[in-house]
Design a protein around this motif. Structure first.
Motif, short mmCIF file in Angstrom:
data_model
loop_
_atom_site.label_atom_id
_atom_site.label_comp_id
_atom_site.label_asym_id
_atom_site.label_seq_id
_atom_site.Cartn_x
_atom_site.Cartn_y
_atom_site.Cartn_z
N ALA A 1 0.82 -1.19 0.00
CA ALA A 1 0.00 0.00 0.00
C ALA A 1 0.87 1.25 0.00
O ALA A 1 0.54 2.23 -0.64
CB ALA A 1 -0.92 -0.01 1.21
N ALA A 2 1.97 1.17 0.73
CA ALA A 2 2.83 2.34 0.82
C ALA A 2 3.41 2.69 -0.54
O ALA A 2 3.60 3.86 -0.86
CB ALA A 2 3.94 2.09 1.83
N SER A 3 3.69 1.69 -1.37
CA SER A 3 4.28 1.98 -2.67
C SER A 3 3.25 2.56 -3.64
O SER A 3 3.61 3.22 -4.60
CB SER A 3 4.92 0.72 -3.25
N VAL A 4 1.98 2.31 -3.39
CA VAL A 4 0.94 2.86 -4.25
C VAL A 4 0.73 4.34 -3.94
O VAL A 4 0.43 5.14 -4.82
CB VAL A 4 -0.39 2.10 -4.07
N THR A 17 -8.83 5.35 5.44
CA THR A 17 -9.46 4.27 6.19
C THR A 17 -9.19 2.92 5.53
O THR A 17 -8.85 1.94 6.21
CB THR A 17 -10.99 4.50 6.30
N SER A 18 -9.30 2.85 4.22
CA SER A 18 -9.04 1.60 3.50
C SER A 18 -7.58 1.19 3.63
O SER A 18 -7.28 0.01 3.81
CB SER A 18 -9.41 1.76 2.03
N LEU A 19 -6.68 2.16 3.55
CA LEU A 19 -5.25 1.85 3.70
C LEU A 19 -4.94 1.34 5.11
O LEU A 19 -4.14 0.42 5.28
CB LEU A 19 -4.40 3.08 3.39
N ARG A 20 -5.59 1.94 6.12
CA ARG A 20 -5.38 1.46 7.49
C ARG A 20 -5.88 0.03 7.64
O ARG A 20 -5.21 -0.81 8.26
CB ARG A 20 -6.10 2.38 8.49
N LEU A 21 -7.05 -0.27 7.08
CA LEU A 21 -7.59 -1.63 7.14
C LEU A 21 -6.66 -2.60 6.42
O LEU A 21 -6.37 -3.69 6.92
CB LEU A 21 -8.99 -1.68 6.54
N LEU A 22 -6.18 -2.21 5.26
CA LEU A 22 -5.29 -3.06 4.48
C LEU A 22 -4.00 -3.34 5.25
O LEU A 22 -3.57 -4.49 5.37
CB LEU A 22 -4.98 -2.38 3.15
N ALA A 58 -7.67 -12.39 5.52
CA ALA A 58 -7.69 -12.39 4.05
C ALA A 58 -8.93 -11.66 3.53
O ALA A 58 -8.85 -10.91 2.56
CB ALA A 58 -7.63 -13.82 3.53
N TYR A 59 -10.06 -11.88 4.18
CA TYR A 59 -11.29 -11.19 3.80
C TYR A 59 -11.13 -9.68 3.96
O TYR A 59 -11.51 -8.90 3.08
CB TYR A 59 -12.47 -11.69 4.65
N ASP A 60 -10.56 -9.26 5.10
CA ASP A 60 -10.38 -7.83 5.36
C ASP A 60 -9.42 -7.20 4.35
O ASP A 60 -9.62 -6.06 3.92
CB ASP A 60 -9.87 -7.60 6.79
N ILE A 61 -8.39 -7.93 3.96
CA ILE A 61 -7.45 -7.44 2.95
C ILE A 61 -8.16 -7.27 1.61
O ILE A 61 -8.02 -6.24 0.94
CB ILE A 61 -6.23 -8.39 2.82
N ALA A 62 -8.95 -8.26 1.24
CA ALA A 62 -9.69 -8.19 -0.02
C ALA A 62 -10.70 -7.04 0.01
O ALA A 62 -10.87 -6.31 -0.98
CB ALA A 62 -10.40 -9.51 -0.30
N LYS A 63 -11.36 -6.86 1.14
CA LYS A 63 -12.34 -5.78 1.29
C LYS A 63 -11.67 -4.42 1.14
O LYS A 63 -12.16 -3.54 0.41
CB LYS A 63 -13.01 -5.89 2.66
N THR A 70 -12.38 0.80 -5.93
CA THR A 70 -13.63 1.52 -6.17
C THR A 70 -13.43 3.02 -6.03
O THR A 70 -13.87 3.80 -6.88
CB THR A 70 -14.72 1.05 -5.19
N ILE A 71 -12.73 3.43 -4.98
CA ILE A 71 -12.51 4.86 -4.73
C ILE A 71 -11.66 5.47 -5.83
O ILE A 71 -12.00 6.53 -6.38
CB ILE A 71 -11.84 5.07 -3.35
N THR A 72 -10.55 4.83 -6.15
CA THR A 72 -9.66 5.41 -7.16
C THR A 72 -10.29 5.41 -8.55
O THR A 72 -10.07 6.33 -9.33
CB THR A 72 -8.29 4.69 -7.19
N THR A 73 -11.10 4.40 -8.84
CA THR A 73 -11.81 4.37 -10.13
C THR A 73 -12.78 5.54 -10.22
O THR A 73 -12.85 6.23 -11.25
CB THR A 73 -12.55 3.03 -10.31
N LYS A 74 -13.53 5.80 -9.14
CA LYS A 74 -14.47 6.91 -9.14
C LYS A 74 -13.74 8.24 -9.26
O LYS A 74 -14.18 9.14 -9.98
CB LYS A 74 -15.30 6.90 -7.84
N GLU A 75 -12.62 8.37 -8.53
CA GLU A 75 -11.86 9.62 -8.58
C GLU A 75 -11.28 9.86 -9.97
O GLU A 75 -11.23 10.99 -10.44
CB GLU A 75 -10.74 9.62 -7.54
#
Length: 78
Positions: A1-4, A17-22, A58-63, A70-75
Motif C-alpha cells: 500500500a505504501a508503494s501505491v 481508512t481503507s489503507l489502514r484496514l489493508l 484475508a477477507y479484510d485485505i480483499a475488502k 472503487t474509490i480510485t476508479t471513481k476519482e
C-alpha cells in the motif's frame, strides 16, 4: 500500500481508512501465520482458530483492496 501512495498522505478519508484496514489486516495475517508454526512442538496452536483468523484477515485485505479500487476508479472518472 505504501508503494501505491508514496510519501503522500491521501486526501480522502475513505482512502486513509481503507489503507489502514489493508495495513492492519496484513500485519494481523502475518502474526496469525506465525502462530501456525510454533517454535516448540509442545506449543501446538488451535489450528481451527488460527485458520478462522487467517480467513478473516484475508477477507479484510480483499475488502480494503476492493474499497481502494472503487474509490480510485471513481476519482479517476471525475
Amino acid at each position: 500500500a505504501a508503494s501505491v501512495f508514496p510519501s503522500q498522505k491521501p486526501k480522502s478519508e475513505l482512502v486513509r481508512t481503507s489503507l489502514r484496514l489493508l495495513t492492519s489486516s496484513a500485519y494481523r495475517l502475518q502474526s496469525e501465520c506465525r502462530k501456525a508454526l510454533p517454535a516448540e512442538p509442545s506449543a501446538a496452536p488451535d489450528i481451527q482458530l488460527v485458520t478462522q483468523q487467517v480467513i478473516q484477515c484475508a477477507y479484510d485485505i480483499a475488502k480494503a483492496a476492493k474499497q481502494l479500487v472503487t474509490i480510485t476508479t471513481k476519482e479517476n472518472n471525475n
